[in-house]
Design a protein around this motif. Structure first.
Motif: not given
Length: 77
Positions: A10-25
């Motif tokens: 779950i934590q790995l997926q959340r880290a991946s999701d956060a990194a994906h969100e960072a790409v938008r910015d």
């Protein structure tokens, strides 16, 4: 039987999701590389866990994403 992925996944997926969100910015090569790295870590961990529990990888991946993105509310009893 419902798949209950471990907190580590779950934590790995959340880290991946956060990194994906960072790409938008910040759509820099560095940000994309960070997301690819995190996504690769999740995929490898999901594949390994699926083999361990004898479930299809795609079902494990779906369970991980669901838990990571839509956590159950805390019981306030």
């Amino acid at each position: 039987m419902a798949i209950e992925p471990p907190d580590e996944l779950i934590q790995l997926q959340r880290a991946s999701d956060a990194a994906h969100e960072a790409v938008r910015d910040d759509p820099s090569d560095r940000a994309w590389a960070a997301w690819r790295d995190r996504a690769g870590e999740v995929q490898a961990a999901v594949t390994e866990y699926a083999k361990e529990i004898g479930e299809p990888r795609n079902k494990v991946e779906a369970a991980v994403k669901k838990k990571a993105r839509y956590p159950e509310p805390a019981d306030e009893s």
